[in-house]
Design an enzyme around this catalytic site. Structure first.
Site, short mmCIF file in Angstrom:
data_model
loop_
_atom_site.label_atom_id
_atom_site.label_comp_id
_atom_site.label_asym_id
_atom_site.label_seq_id
_atom_site.Cartn_x
_atom_site.Cartn_y
_atom_site.Cartn_z
N GLY A 86 55.68 55.03 31.45
CA GLY A 86 55.10 55.72 32.61
C GLY A 86 56.16 55.98 33.66
NE ARG A 89 64.40 56.24 37.56
CZ ARG A 89 65.70 56.31 37.46
NH1 ARG A 89 66.44 56.15 38.53
NH2 ARG A 89 66.26 56.53 36.30
CE LYS A 109 65.07 60.57 36.80
NZ LYS A 109 65.78 61.32 35.75
CG ASP A 121 65.51 49.82 42.25
OD1 ASP A 121 65.18 50.75 41.49
OD2 ASP A 121 66.67 49.68 42.69
N GLY A 122 62.27 51.25 41.42
CA GLY A 122 61.67 52.54 41.74
C GLY A 122 62.63 53.54 42.36
NE ARG A 179 57.38 61.94 30.63
CZ ARG A 179 58.55 61.82 31.22
NH1 ARG A 179 59.57 61.38 30.50
NH2 ARG A 179 58.71 62.09 32.47
CG ASP A 244 60.64 57.40 26.91
OD1 ASP A 244 61.11 57.08 25.81
OD2 ASP A 244 61.20 57.15 27.98
CG ASN A 245 63.85 60.16 27.94
OD1 ASN A 245 63.03 60.07 28.85
ND2 ASN A 245 64.84 59.30 27.77
CG ASP A 254 64.49 61.26 31.74
OD1 ASP A 254 64.58 61.51 32.96
OD2 ASP A 254 63.69 60.43 31.28
P1 AMP Z 1 64.61 56.67 31.44
O1 AMP Z 1 65.65 55.88 30.73
O2 AMP Z 1 65.11 57.26 32.74
O3 AMP Z 1 63.95 57.68 30.57
O4 AMP Z 1 63.50 55.64 31.89
C1 AMP Z 1 62.74 54.89 30.99
C2 AMP Z 1 61.62 54.21 31.74
O5 AMP Z 1 62.13 53.31 32.71
C3 AMP Z 1 60.70 55.13 32.49
O6 AMP Z 1 59.41 54.59 32.42
C4 AMP Z 1 61.26 55.09 33.89
O7 AMP Z 1 60.32 55.47 34.86
C5 AMP Z 1 61.65 53.62 34.00
N1 AMP Z 1 62.69 53.40 35.01
C6 AMP Z 1 63.99 53.77 34.95
N2 AMP Z 1 64.65 53.39 36.05
C7 AMP Z 1 63.76 52.77 36.87
C8 AMP Z 1 63.82 52.15 38.14
N3 AMP Z 1 64.95 52.10 38.84
N4 AMP Z 1 62.68 51.61 38.65
C9 AMP Z 1 61.54 51.65 37.96
N5 AMP Z 1 61.41 52.22 36.74
C10 AMP Z 1 62.50 52.78 36.19
MG MG Z 2 62.68 59.10 30.75
#
Ligand code: AMP
Ligand code: MG
Length: 472
Positions: A86, A89, A109, A121-122, A179, A244-245, A254
């Site tokens: 999900g 952030r 984002k 940390d979002g 996705r 998910d990407n 992403d």
């Molecule tokens: P990503 O690798 O960017 O595709 O992220 C994979 C998952 O990790 C997704 O659910 C993102 O929303 C979550 N995510 C990545 N970085 C953060 C962050 N700094 N804080 C919270 N969730 C994150």
């Molecule tokens: Mg992603």
């Protein structure tokens, strides 16, 4: 003037099980560092004064008509199923119908924690935000389907990564954020009503001509095959092709540890977390097929008669490698100046690539130089090129305008990794000149720009970026 965004939201009308209503978390001192006026126009947005836009694109102020939410999805990460990901952030503000009639998501984002944040940390730091801004806009200019960048703000807050980093928020625009993982989460949980509604929504939004779930699967397959061939043709390595990407609309999404290759080698990997090279350059077509198989598995769950659905889905997925190969061949034919097809073309292309790998040729500059007479200089042993070029010259005589074909298929400019890294270092110091310059030059990647020749230069041995980080 106040910023106005003509929202027309459809995702927010879907059932509550699809998302969590979520406002961005305000930040201390937002400062607008980039705004994409051309894209804003396409979206029907009226820009406002700078501080107004900084507040909005930081998430401090909600524009009228926004219905902020974080989307639910799951996905396979490096081959392992993670039952809940999900938007950890990210917040979808809503959608607009562009001046081209196209519906697009507007998403922040790095806008703070959500119910899907897990331990994160979002937030995002400035480096990856500017990287995504530059690379996604460059991809768009290169003609590769991609999400786009509308704005970037510095938050005035510190984010902890390898050390304290300046925080930032990116405003991302996508044909949608659906996705493969959006389907997987409902299929895995047995929420079949939601799975059916999602299927209908995706068909309606992206492929209205598709006939049912298997029609959708076919369209996603075709869009993904075109996308991956486009990546291959510009030497792009995504780096995290998790499900998910993997976009249902067939866009690049992403930009974490992605990178363009300098020297050509099929096994090139940049991502520091891709230890086994799962997402190496030449593996991308196979992974796209694997990801499509996951979508097929999810879609099948909604059928009463699973046996027939499995049979049809299998046939659809099994046809993907040949489609990918055909798209790849068309792209690479153009790269060597061919618009017609002949028996030996595939061998001719593979032979060139093999020599490029052996002779450490720069991917982008070699292809771009084919239209002139300097391609041989790209090879440590130029005779390796000369040998190949004999057969190629003979083949090209049967083409009407190979130079024009090559010039529009082989970019002069790509966002080279060492330039991105330098641009980020400068921005962290408050110097946005390299960022602005990269955006300007990369907006016309197929144009010779003699005054910007330095941006075509591959990295020197000390400049080579060995790894890119997901620590975004
Ligand atoms: P990503 O690798 O960017 O595709 O992220 C994979 C998952 O990790 C997704 O659910 C993102 O929303 C979550 N995510 C990545 N970085 C953060 C962050 N700094 N804080 C919270 N969730 C994150
Ligand atoms: Mg992603």
């Amino acid at each position: 003037m106040t910023l106005t965004i003509p929202f027309d939201n459809s995702y927010a009308q879907l059932p509550n099980s699809f998302y969590a209503r979520q406002k961005p978390e305000p930040v201390r001192a937002p400062r607008l560092v980039a705004f994409n006026a051309d894209l804003a126009r396409l979206l029907g947005i009226t820009p406002g004064d700078v501080q107004d836009m900084a507040e909005t694109f930081a998430g401090n102020a909600m524009p009228e008509g926004a219905e902020p939410l974080s989307q639910l999805y799951s996905g396979h990460q490096f081959g392992h199923y993670n039952p809940q990901l999900g938007d950890g952030r990210a917040v979808l503000l809503g959608e607009t119908l562009g001046t081209d009639g196209e519906r697009r998501d507007i998403q922040l984002k790095g806008s703070g924690r959500t119910p899907f944040s897990r331990n994160g940390d979002g937030r995002a730091w400035l480096g990856p935000v500017l990287r995504e801004y530059v690379v996604s806009e460059a991809m768009h200019a290169l003609g590769v389907p991609t999400t786009r960048a509308l704005a970037a703000v510095e938050t005035g807050e510190v984010v902890l990564r390898e050390g304290p980093m300046p925080g930032a928020v990116l405003t991302r625009v996508a044909r949608s954020h659906l996705r493969v993982g959006t389907f997987q989460v409902f299929a895995a949980r047995g929420q079949l009503d939601d799975l059916r509604k999602l299927t209908e929504y995706a068909i309606d939004r992206h492929y209205p001509q598709a006939d049912g779930p298997m029609g959708l699967l076919r369209h996603v397959r075709d869009a993904q095959a075109r996308l991956i061939a486009a990546w291959m043709s510009v030497g792009f390595i995504h780096g995290v092709m998790n499900t998910d990407n993997s976009s249902i609309a067939g866009e690049t999404i992403d930009y974490g540890p992605c990178a363009f290759m300098d020297q050509y080698h099929p096994n090139t990997v940049f991502s520091s977390i891709d230890q086994f090279g799962r997402y190496a350059y030449s593996n991308q077509p196979d992974i796209a097929v694997w990801n499509l198989a996951q979508l097929a598995t999810a879609l099948i769950q909604q059928y009463e008669d699973k046996e027939a659905a499995v049979e049809e889905a299998t046939e659809i997925v099994h046809a993907m490698p040949d489609l990918l190969q055909a798209e790849w061949l068309a792209r690479f034919r153009a790269k060597i100046g061919l618009t017609t097809s002949e028996e030996g073309d595939q061998t001719l292309i593979s032979d060139l690539l093999k020599r490029m790998a052996e002779e450490q040729a720069d991917f982008t500059n070699t292809f771009r130089a084919l239209a002139g007479d300097a391609a041989r200089d790209q090879f440590t042993n130029p005779e390796a090129f000369d040998n190949w070029a004999e057969g190629w010259q003979a083949r090209v005589t049967r083409e009407a305008d190979p130079v024009a074909t090559m010039t529009s298929a082989n970019p002069a400019f790509i966002p080279r990794n060492h330039r991105i890294e330098k641009m980020i270092s400068a921005a962290v110091q408050g110097d946005y000149a390299p960022f602005n310059r990269l955006n300007t030059v990369l907006a016309q990647p197929y144009l010779d720009q003699p005054e910007n020749e330095d941006l075509r230069r591959p990295p020197s041995t000390t400049e080579v970026v060995q790894a890119t980080f997901c620590g975004t």
